[in-house]
Design a protein around this motif. Structure first.
Motif, PDB file in Angstrom:
ATOM      1  N   GLN A   1      -6.531   7.454   8.037  1.00 29.66           N
ATOM      2  CA  GLN A   1      -6.633   7.822   6.579  1.00 29.66           C
ATOM      3  C   GLN A   1      -6.070   9.138   6.489  1.00 29.66           C
ATOM      4  O   GLN A   1      -6.220  10.048   7.466  1.00 29.66           O
TER       5      GLN A   1
ATOM      6  N   PRO B   1       0.811  -1.240  -0.013  1.00 28.55           N
ATOM      7  CA  PRO B   1      -0.084   0.042  -0.086  1.00 28.55           C
ATOM      8  C   PRO B   1       1.002   1.308  -0.089  1.00 28.55           C
ATOM      9  O   PRO B   1       2.194   1.095   0.267  1.00 28.55           O
ATOM     10  N   PRO B   2       0.310   2.397  -0.461  1.00 27.06           N
ATOM     11  CA  PRO B   2       1.085   3.651  -0.174  1.00 27.06           C
ATOM     12  C   PRO B   2       1.509   3.929   1.072  1.00 27.06           C
ATOM     13  O   PRO B   2       0.544   3.619   2.073  1.00 27.06           O
ATOM     14  N   GLY B   3       2.480   4.617   1.464  1.00 29.55           N
ATOM     15  CA  GLY B   3       2.778   5.138   2.784  1.00 29.55           C
ATOM     16  C   GLY B   3       3.228   4.097   3.678  1.00 29.55           C
ATOM     17  O   GLY B   3       4.149   3.504   3.091  1.00 29.55           O
ATOM     18  N   CYS B   4       2.530   3.647   4.719  1.00 32.99           N
ATOM     19  CA  CYS B   4       3.029   2.565   5.368  1.00 32.99           C
ATOM     20  C   CYS B   4       2.382   1.294   5.138  1.00 32.99           C
ATOM     21  O   CYS B   4       1.388   1.102   4.609  1.00 32.99           O
ATOM     22  N   TYR B   5       3.532   0.295   5.031  1.00 27.70           N
ATOM     23  CA  TYR B   5       3.151  -0.939   4.363  1.00 27.70           C
ATOM     24  C   TYR B   5       2.366  -2.001   5.448  1.00 27.70           C
ATOM     25  O   TYR B   5       1.806  -2.856   5.054  1.00 27.70           O
TER      26      TYR B   5
ATOM     27  N   GLU C   1       2.958   9.239   1.428  1.00 33.62           N
ATOM     28  CA  GLU C   1       4.201   8.826   0.804  1.00 33.62           C
ATOM     29  C   GLU C   1       5.640   9.394   2.042  1.00 33.62           C
ATOM     30  O   GLU C   1       5.250  10.412   2.615  1.00 33.62           O
TER      31      GLU C   1
ATOM     32  N   CYS D   1      -1.436   7.922   7.563  1.00 32.89           N
ATOM     33  CA  CYS D   1      -0.628   6.715   7.412  1.00 32.89           C
ATOM     34  C   CYS D   1      -0.622   6.620   6.038  1.00 32.89           C
ATOM     35  O   CYS D   1       0.658   5.527   5.426  1.00 32.89           O
ATOM     36  N   ASP D   2      -1.415   6.744   4.926  1.00 32.89           N
ATOM     37  CA  ASP D   2      -1.202   6.514   3.598  1.00 32.89           C
ATOM     38  C   ASP D   2      -0.421   7.685   2.862  1.00 32.89           C
ATOM     39  O   ASP D   2      -0.390   7.677   1.583  1.00 32.89           O
TER      40      ASP D   2
ATOM     41  N   PHE E   1      -4.550   2.577  12.050  1.00 31.74           N
ATOM     42  CA  PHE E   1      -4.394   3.399  10.732  1.00 31.74           C
ATOM     43  C   PHE E   1      -5.298   4.343  10.785  1.00 31.74           C
ATOM     44  O   PHE E   1      -6.590   4.464  11.237  1.00 31.74           O
TER      45      PHE E   1
ATOM     46  N   ALA F   1      -0.366  -0.512   6.941  1.00 30.33           N
ATOM     47  CA  ALA F   1      -1.384   0.038   7.286  1.00 30.33           C
ATOM     48  C   ALA F   1      -2.717  -0.988   7.027  1.00 30.33           C
ATOM     49  O   ALA F   1      -3.426  -0.896   8.039  1.00 30.33           O
TER      50      ALA F   1
END
Ligand code: SF4
Ligand code: SF4
Lengths: 310, 703, 295
Positions: B306, B292-296, B312, B309-310, B304, B298
């Motif tokens: 929104q 996923p974008p950001g934190c893997y 980059e 955490c997402d 989490f 998440a």
């Protein structure tokens, strides 16, 4: 180990016995046709029966088989119908000729096959690998009779460098061997190379090769000491089994070039329904094949320490 | 030795913003992203994470051995300040095996099968130092003695297959130490070994670190081992380090939700199971191209948020007052762990019902014919392998009975006899009131077969890759006659998928499209398809990643409770067993050495083998103290077990000759708790617990 | 196995579909595509032989015309004629029908015999295995051509006898391969799972094991097809193949070779034909192996 060898040779003898039964069933069980083949189709029924009677052909099949087998073991193969001499008189010299032809071919095919196979397998998927693999496929796709034809029209008729037949009418001539050997090598090297390549490529992906590289050994040493030692165990068996294939190829080549060898003999015998000669040739061919298989197995066990010490 | 630079006193190894990718047909797959690490002289760093997190890739990158399709795309690896990428092939070769050495996961595969061990050892000094064969030989012998291998002479002449797995690993370690390297990389060095053997290797690694003052990078999926071997740790998840710090910081004051989750997933043998339940992490590891974008982490994280955490550009942030303790999480400061109470795997008490399965002196012997000449002369060609000897036990409805033991203890044979793949040599196996010990599965009635089913170990093997999930389940339903009508069967397939919490459209999928944990769930569904009264589970989660393990275990327990199924749980993992079993049976070389309720078995008095086994389990908890017992020697071969007490060759409490000559009697400290040992009642009762909580649980470094 | 289709639960037919889809991966291998085109080329030639061939295969004309010669009626003998004046090109075109009929047929028969033998030997092991393996070892210990010569010498040369001989000689090899695959696959846990639910042995062999062995078997079948083509050609060359006058590539070579002194090129064309077909099968096999190894 010793037990293994005993057992292996036991199996070999058993195989030969079963093969002999098979040959006997195929060729001798119908006495009528034996008589026709030996005496010719233009004989009368009485003549044939008389001959059969005299030669014990009306005895029970088991008895005949045992007698037949006994004769074989002591080397009495009967007389050739076509050559009108004892089979062994024609068989052994022919076998020797084939030995020369096959030996040279096998040696060259193994040499080329192993070398190119190792080189190809060192880097799987590399340009050398592709090159060797594709040429191996290419040459093994050409049947012996076709490559014989190709070589003949090129070297003999186009360039005029080599003699077109290998009958050795005026004594032994090395030049006459060149084409038959070439045909056999062209057909055979590819199998050996592809086997070696597969085996080598597999070894190169193993963890112990990684260990060897990460030990800091020079690349050459990794290949020679670690990879080849393990990779050449499998091709060894292939080479031994190749003798079996070679015996097939030899028939075609000898017929194509008129070489006076064992294969051509079997071929002539079969064309002429020369039953005793066929039997003898078949048995000898199988004996050679079984023998090499046994040696291959024993050798394999010896080369592979995992089997040797367990 | 070697060409070590003595003037250099910076860090031995540094990784700076290391990014490693593999290039496949599908394009570039990043395996490791933004990896930083500094290893000082004499230090040891653990890399911990589940499969596919990139930890082994880091090791290979350090060695600059990434294969044809892997490459460092960014960043540097500095060995003693020198960039590894700048070295020529020759310089690299000089470094490998000489200054940087490696120990591998599978010792058998790492050794050349057709070369004597002596040769393989001697090669190392011969190629790096200009010394004679004799000298090299002497060095090899010396180092073999250093790694505590008895009879170096014999080992030198042996081929790899002639020595045991534990010994092979010692040889590999010896090989790595031969040229006295400055840096030792250990890639899961004990994963392929049994626990008691592992304990010995870990002890050895500890000794080496002291004796040779080698710096180490220790790679493992097992947090307990990291605790024992390292002083710093990097926790990795899906190619990135999510938390790094000293072992005590990370183990006692973890900050990252994944680290927290990971600790929650691992069963600890010392802990009270109701006070500290197993907490599974939901979902599964993302595939590299599905991150996923950001934190893997998440999709699996309870915190989490929104829009945060997402995003980059997620970087490591330092924990104040703890230099070197870094966390890759946007919200770690906000999270209040004290109020975080995730739902654990239920361990509610169950009322055991009537006896469903009972074994009475069950024996299974295999015949082997010995073809050696010596055996022929003696006329004793047939020998018996006593795979199971006098197995007596009972299992009741809705009870979980765990069978525990190391490889070769006979647990798989036991399962085969139960399932009717083999018939017992002697004794009884009563199942629902009928003796099935002599009945092959084909002779059993469909009902009987359906009421005893099995869950298998290997998720990659348990489903037939050629058939869809749905058709495999449907087959079982039809075979056991649960339903015969087409629509009803389909209905039942859907119910089963619901039961194991898989989406219904999985019925159409191929096993290849499922992850390991999902396959194992289908395996569970398959076992429960015929409404069995007993399920035999053979190491059902041991091949799964820890974070998935807990979830699958929980699922299995839930289903079992709902259906009041008897569960025979075969496992080598004592800590897991503690969590889920009602009764435990400990086996060694085909014999039961101890059995009783879980509490009885995990507390003294112990059978000496149970005691050693318990003490060998690495525990990822700094507050737990345990007595260490390292067993001597190897597991004896099943074909040739020791006489008297089978454990006598390795027993740490062996009394004397009596252990070698007489089969030990059963000591029964309490009703149903049975221990097969010669030790006297007093000695038994005087045993101390192996595992205990240290006085101050928060104090760092319990050992 | 009941063949009713359960709605929503895909069944066996999709397995076949998958195989086909798997085979379609050959597109990704250049070598495989060349092989496929060669084979397809000959298949099309065989199908449309009457349209493509300028002459009926046995029509006589000017004997031993060189390639490109013009016949009596103004027709061109593109590849020359044989000693009876039959057009080589036409005979090659019609000859492809013989090869592409008997080679697949014989290979198929060999598989039909070899697969059950291999399954039984590998799955049941023990005595069954010992007996079957021994039988196959005995047959395999004959040099192949020797075996063919003996068989053909006994039962005579004809199309069906070639099929019989090939089946007899190849089945043991197929058995060995299948046996090896089964020995590996039988230890998979899904096979144990089938056993623990009391499935019959043949169901396990056919439904649980065989589908998972299809990859290597398809590759082997391609190689074997190529080899059977060589065999049929060789038998023809030795005069043990299909009886005249129908065109047979091997037989054509042996006839035309005798006139190599007059024109060495004549015999080369049927050789090219047979080699290209075998090459097609071999390249196809190589390509299939390559794509099957990819995932
Ligand atoms: S960044 Fe967000 S999703 Fe990732 S671990 Fe931290 S809180 Fe969870
Ligand atoms: S009987 Fe003896 S050897 Fe066996 S476990 Fe007890 S003390 Fe140890």
């Amino acid at each position: 180990m010793l037990i293994f060898m005993f057992r292996r040779f036991g199996t070999m003898v058993l195989t030969m016995v079963v093969v002999s039964i098979l040959v006997f069933l195929l060729l001798e069980i119908n006495v009528e046709s034996v008589a026709i083949k030996v005496l010719g189709p233009y004989t009368s029924v009485e003549q044939r029966n008389l001959w059969l009677e005299r030669n014990g052909y009306f005895d029970p099949a088991i008895l005949r088989y045992l007698r037949w087998l006994g004769n074989f073991v002591i080397g009495d193969f009967g007389s050739s119908v076509r050559f009108k001499v004892p089979v062994s008189d024609v068989l052994w010299p022919r076998l020797a000729n084939t030995g020369i032809l096959g030996g040279i071919a096998l040696f060259l095919a193994s040499l080329i096959g192993l070398t190119l196979g190792v080189i190809a397998g060192m880097r799987e998927g590399g340009p050398r690998d592709r090159g060797v693999s594709v040429s191996a496929i290419l040459t093994t796709s050409v049947p012996e009779f076709a490559s014989a034809t190709f070589l003949l029209s090129f070297f003999v008729f186009h360039l005029g460098w080599l003699p077109g037949t290998s009958g050795m009418a005026d004594g032994f001539d090395l030049r006459q061997l060149v084409l038959p050997v070439m045909v056999l090598v062209i057909y055979d090297w590819g199998y050996i190379a592809r086997m070696t390549r597969a085996s080598m490529a597999e070894v190169m992906t193993t963890h112990y090769i990684r260990t060897a590289v990460l030990k800091g050994l020079p690349y050459g040493q990794v290949i020679r000491r670690h990879a080849m030692r393990n990779a050449l165990i499998a091709p060894f068996t292939v080479i031994m089994l190749q003798i079996n294939w070679l015996l097939s190829g030899v028939i075609v080549v000898e017929v194509a070039f008129g070489y006076k060898g064992f294969g051509a003999l079997l071929y002539e015998a079969s064309l002429n329904q020369d039953i005793y000669l066929i039997e003898a040739c078949a048995m000898v061919a199988v004996f050679v094949a079984v023998m090499t298989q046994t040696l291959a197995d024993v050798g394999y066990t010896y080369l592979n320490p995992r089997i040797r010490f367990s | 030795m070697g060409s070590q630079d003595h003037s250099y006193d910076g860090p031995i190894l540094e990784c700076r913003d290391l990014c490693i990718s593999y290039f496949t047909r599908a394009g570039e797959i990043p395996a490791v992203i933004d990896f930083n690490m500094t290893l000082n002289q004499g230090g040891s760093i653990g890399l911990v994470g589940e499969s596919g997190c990139g930890k082994s890739t880091v090791a290979m990158a350090i060695m600059r051995y990434l294969g044809g399709n892997g490459a460092i795309v960014r960043g540097q690896v500095l060995y003693k300040g020198r960039d590894m990428a700048s070295l020529s092939e020759e310089e690299l070769r000089q470094l490998r095996g000489n200054e940087i050495a490696m120990v591998y996961q599978e010792p058998m595969a790492a050794l050349n099968p057709s070369m004597t061990l002596g040769r393989q050892l001697m090669e190392v000094p011969l190629c790096h130092e200009k010394i004679s064969e004799a000298e090299a030989r002497k060095r090899a012998m010396q180092i073999l003695a250093d790694v505590n291998l008895p009879d170096p002479e014999r080992v030198m002449a042996a081929y790899p297959h002639q020595i045991s797995g534990g010994q092979q690993q010692r040889v590999v370690i010896a090989m790595a130490l031969l040229s006295n390297p400055s840096l030792l990389l250990l890639d899961e060095p004990t994963t392929a070994l049994d626990v008691t053997v592992e304990a010995g290797i870990i002890e050895l690694i500890g000794q080496i670190a002291k004796k040779f003052s080698t710096s180490m990078v220790y790679i493992s999926h097992n947090l307990g081992l990291i605790l024992e071997t390292c002083d710093r740790v990097n926790v990795m998840y899906s190619g990135v380090v999510v938390e790094s710090g000293t072992v005590t910081e990370v183990f006692d004051q973890m900050r990252h939700p994944y680290t927290k989750g990971l600790f929650g997933c691992i069963p600890l043998p010392g802990a009270d199971k109701s006070a500290r339940p197993l907490v599974p992490i939901r979902g599964q590891l993302p595939l590299p191209h599905q991150r996923p974008p950001g934190c893997y982490f998440a999709p699996r994280c309870d915190f989490f948020k929104q829009g945060l955490c997402d995003l980059e550009d997620l970087h490591m942030t330092s924990v104040p007052n703890q230099p070197g303790h870094d966390v890759r999480c946007r919200r770690w400061q906000e999270i209040d762990w004290s109020t975080y109470k995730p739902v654990g795997v239920g361990v509610g008490e169950v009322q055991a019902g009537e006896v469903v399965l009972s074994l009475n002196k069950m024996k299974k012997y295999y015949e082997i014919t010995d073809n050696s000449i010596a055996a022929m002369i003696r006329g004793k060609r047939v020998r018996y392998v006593k795979a199971n000897e006098s197995i007596s036990l009972e299992a009741r409805a809705s009870e979980t009975v765990a069978i525990v033991g190391e490889s070769g203890c006979g647990k798989s044979t036991f399962a085969k006899v139960l399932m009717g793949l083999e018939t017992a040599t002697d004794g009884e196996v009563m199942f629902n009131g009928k003796d099935i010990s002599q009945e092959q599965v084909q002779k059993r009635s469909a009902d009987q077969v359906g009421s005893m089913q099995m869950i298998f170990q290997n998720p990659f093997d348990t489903l037939n890759p050629s058939h869809s999930v749905g058709s495999q389940l449907a087959r079982v339903i039809r075979k056991f006659g649960v339903e015969t009508d087409g629509d009803k069967i389909e209905q039942r397939v859907m119910e089963l998928l619901d039961l194991v919490k898989l989406p219904r459209d999985f019925a159409r999928r191929r096993p290849r499209q499922l992850s390991g944990g999902q396959k194992q769930r289908v395996g569970i569904a398959r076992a429960f398809a015929g409404n069995p009264s007993t399920v035999v589970a053979d190491e059902p989660v041991s091949a799964l990643d820890v974070s998935v393990q807990a979830a699958v275990t929980g699922l299995l327990m839930d289903i079992q409770k709902t259906y009041r199924t008897t569960l025979i749980f075969i496992s080598h993992d004592l800590s897991l067993v503690r969590y889920l079993a009602d009764r435990v049976v400990v086996m060694y070389l085909g014999r039961i050495v101890e059995q009783g309720t879980t509490d009885e078995v995990f507390a003294p008095p112990y059978h000496p083998y149970t005691e050693a086994l318990l003490s060998a389990v690495p525990i990822a908890d700094t507050s737990v103290e345990r007595t260490r017992i390292i067993l001597e020697g190897n597991l004896p071969s099943v074909t040739n077990p020791p006489s008297g007490c089978v454990f006598n060759t390795r027993c740490q409490r062996k009394i004397g000759a009596i252990c070698e000559t007489e089969v030990p009697p059963i000591f029964e400290p309490s009703e149903g708790h049975r221990i097969a040992c010669h030790l006297s009642r007093e000695e038994m009762l005087a045993m101390k617990p192996v595992i205990s909580l240290a006085a101050t649980p928060e104090s760092p470094a319990a050992e | 196995m009941t063949d009713q289709v359960v709605a929503g639960v895909p069944r066996r037919e999709s397995s076949l579909l998958r195989t086909v889809r798997g085979l379609a991966l050959i597109r990704e291998s250049a070598v495989g595509m060349i092989g496929l085109s060669l084979v397809l080329f000959w298949v099309l030639v065989a199908i449309f032989a009457p349209l493509l061939a300028p002459f009926p295969p046995n029509q006589t004309g000017l004997p031993l015309s060189p390639p490109g010669a013009v016949g009596l009626e103004g027709n061109v003998y593109w590849l020359g004629t044989d000693q009876l004046g039959r057009d080589t090109l036409s005979r090659i075109i019609y000859g492809s029908r013989q090869v592409l009929l008997y080679a697949p047929l014989a290979t198929l028969c060999a598989y039909l015999v070899g697969i059950p033998m291999g399954l039984a030997a590998g799955y049941r092991r023990g005595l069954t295995d010992d007996i079957l393996s021994f039988i196959s070892n005995v047959i395999l210990s004959f040099p192949v051509l020797v075996l063919y010569i003996i068989i053909i010498a006994t039962i005579g040369a004809s199309g069906s006898n070639i099929v019989i001989a090939v089946t007899f000689a190849s089945a043991p090899g197929i058995m060995r391969i299948v046996r090896g695959l089964v020995l590996d696959l039988r230890n998979r846990e899904y096979v144990f799972a089938a056993e623990t639910r009391g499935e019959s042995p043949w169901r396990i062999m056919l439904v649980e094991i065989l589908p998972n062995a299809r990859g290597p078997l398809i590759v082997d079948a391609c190689l074997r097809l190529g080899y059977v083509v060589i065999t049929i050609g060789t038998l023809g060359f030795l005069g043990l193949g299909l009886p005249p006058p129908d065109p047979d590539w091997g037989g054509m070579v042996s006839e035309l070779r005798s006139f190599a002194i007059i024109n060495p090129l004549l015999a080369v064309f049927p050789c090219i034909a047979i080699s290209s077909l075998v090459l097609g099968f071999n390249l196809l096999a190589d390509g299939l192996r390559e794509v099957s190894l990819r995932d």
